[in-house]
Motif scaffolding. Structure first.
Motif, short mmCIF file in Angstrom:
data_model
loop_
_atom_site.label_atom_id
_atom_site.label_comp_id
_atom_site.label_asym_id
_atom_site.label_seq_id
_atom_site.Cartn_x
_atom_site.Cartn_y
_atom_site.Cartn_z
N GLU A 55 0.83 -1.21 0.00
CA GLU A 55 0.00 0.00 0.00
C GLU A 55 0.86 1.26 0.00
O GLU A 55 0.55 2.25 -0.69
N SER A 56 1.96 1.21 0.74
CA SER A 56 2.85 2.37 0.82
C SER A 56 3.53 2.66 -0.51
O SER A 56 3.66 3.83 -0.92
N LEU A 57 3.96 1.60 -1.19
CA LEU A 57 4.65 1.82 -2.47
C LEU A 57 3.69 2.30 -3.55
O LEU A 57 4.07 3.09 -4.43
N VAL A 58 2.45 1.85 -3.49
CA VAL A 58 1.44 2.38 -4.42
C VAL A 58 1.25 3.87 -4.16
O VAL A 58 1.21 4.68 -5.10
N ALA A 59 1.15 4.25 -2.88
CA ALA A 59 0.99 5.66 -2.54
C ALA A 59 2.22 6.47 -2.95
O ALA A 59 2.10 7.61 -3.43
N ALA A 60 3.41 5.88 -2.78
CA ALA A 60 4.63 6.57 -3.15
C ALA A 60 4.69 6.80 -4.66
O ALA A 60 5.09 7.88 -5.13
N TRP A 61 4.31 5.79 -5.43
CA TRP A 61 4.30 5.93 -6.88
C TRP A 61 3.34 7.04 -7.31
O TRP A 61 3.67 7.87 -8.15
N ARG A 62 2.18 7.06 -6.71
CA ARG A 62 1.19 8.07 -7.08
C ARG A 62 1.62 9.48 -6.67
O ARG A 62 1.26 10.45 -7.33
N GLY A 63 2.40 9.56 -5.58
CA GLY A 63 2.79 10.88 -5.11
C GLY A 63 4.19 11.29 -5.48
O GLY A 63 4.66 12.35 -5.06
N LEU A 64 4.87 10.49 -6.29
CA LEU A 64 6.29 10.73 -6.55
C LEU A 64 6.53 12.04 -7.30
O LEU A 64 7.53 12.71 -7.07
N ALA A 65 5.61 12.40 -8.16
CA ALA A 65 5.80 13.65 -8.92
C ALA A 65 5.90 14.85 -7.99
O ALA A 65 6.54 15.85 -8.31
#
Length: 342
Positions: A55-65
């Protein structure tokens, strides 16, 4: 080397922020083990930790920009995973040990029905947190921070106190950094840390397992592991009892039964455990001596349990057995082994 690694991370970060998923996977892979161990300490479960990391890595990917580098990437990822763990822990029951679920039993033939669901503290496969650790002091601390008694004590803390203690004393963040991660103040962090330390101190042994093992020394540890495995495989109850403290305990979640004291543990071993033959393969579990335990059926030996030894003054104070097939299956060991004469 450090400069090259920094340049590589910057290159991967730039590519990932442009939408390169492969670059993102390479970027976060170097932090995955640390994130997984962090989530395990927070949640007390391998499966919950895996869910939290995903869940954290999905959130990180979505917020990476939106990541602007005001903190390190490691800090940013730990901020995300910590907050995911806090949300998950608020929705799930506290993981516990057998001692906390009910009193010990004396009837070795009444083990109760398995208690299923997210109830039990789970063991941690191997000591991944110290793998390839270049700093021996840091490696020692990492092993201490996944010991069963420590992780069990963490589960008694409110979520924020748990996060503060782990971030400050295991991962080494300052009070100011932890305040930024949790969206609070340094004064609140210091207050939470004091309360968390007091609770954990009350619920953990005087000496950590790493200190116990250091006192034994490499030869003493090796001798203890060999003596335990040999006695278990031979169903030699007197030899096993010689290794146990007088107040030794034996637990085996998800069964609720547990046995307290050398006499009752010995009766359980003699009358129930050794009704079938076993083979043991030593390994490290939660930074402690452990074994993959294979139960024989005449043809072969199948993985049936994971045992973890907790020591005190050179003797075994607690045999923590885990027999949930789903938990045991997560260990990186073969599911079957052949009898020694095959």
């Amino acid at each position: 080397m450090a400069e090259a690694e920094g340049t590589s991370e910057e290159r991967l970060l730039a590519a990932a922020q442009q939408g390169d998923e492969t670059a993102f996977e390479s970027l976060v892979e170097r932090y995955r083990r640390e994130l997984h161990a962090h989530c395990y300490r927070m949640l007390g479960s391998i499966q919950d930790a895996e869910d939290a990391v995903q869940e954290s890595l999905v959130a990180a990917w979505r917020g990476l920009a939106g990541f602007q580098g005001r903190s390190s990437l490691r800090t940013w990822l730990l901020r995300i995973t910590t907050n995911v763990c806090l949300r998950l822990s608020a929705r799930r029951p506290r993981r516990m040990l057998s001692f906390e679920h009910g009193p010990p039993r004396s009837d070795v033939h009444d083990l109760g029905e398995p208690v299923t669901g997210p109830v039990w503290l789970e063991p941690w496969p191997d000591d991944l947190t110290a793998d390839q650790e270049s700093d021996p002091a840091a490696a020692y601390l990492r092993r201490e921070s996944v010991e069963l008694a420590f992780v069990a004590a963490l589960q008694h803390l409110p979520g924020t106190q748990r996060a503060v203690l782990i971030l400050r004393e295991v991962l080494g963040f300052t009070a100011v950094e932890v305040a930024e991660i949790l969206g609070t103040t340094p004064a609140s962090v210091n207050s939470a840390l004091q309360r968390a330390r007091a609770t954990v101190r009350e619920r953990t042994p005087r000496r950590t397992q790493q200190a116990e093992l250091a006192a034994l020394g490499p030869d003493g540890r090796r001798a203890l592991v060999e003596a335990f495995a040999t006695a278990w495989e031979r169903a030699d109850v007197p030899a096993l009892l010689d290794l146990l403290a007088e107040d030794a305990r034996f637990t085996m979640p998800p069964l609720p039964a547990w046995f307290d004291g050398r006499r009752d543990v010995g009766r359980f071993l003699a009358e129930r455990v050794f009704a079938t033959p076993w083979r043991l393969v030593p390994m490290t579990v939660n930074g402690q001596p452990g074994f993959a335990c294979y139960q024989g059926d005449g043809e072969r030996f199948r993985l049936g349990a994971v045992n973890v030894l907790n020591l005190r003054d050179g003797r075994i104070r607690w045999i923590a057995g885990f027999i949930d097939p789903e938990v045991v299956a997560r260990f990186p060991v073969p599911t079957e082994i052949l009898p020694p004469d095959r």
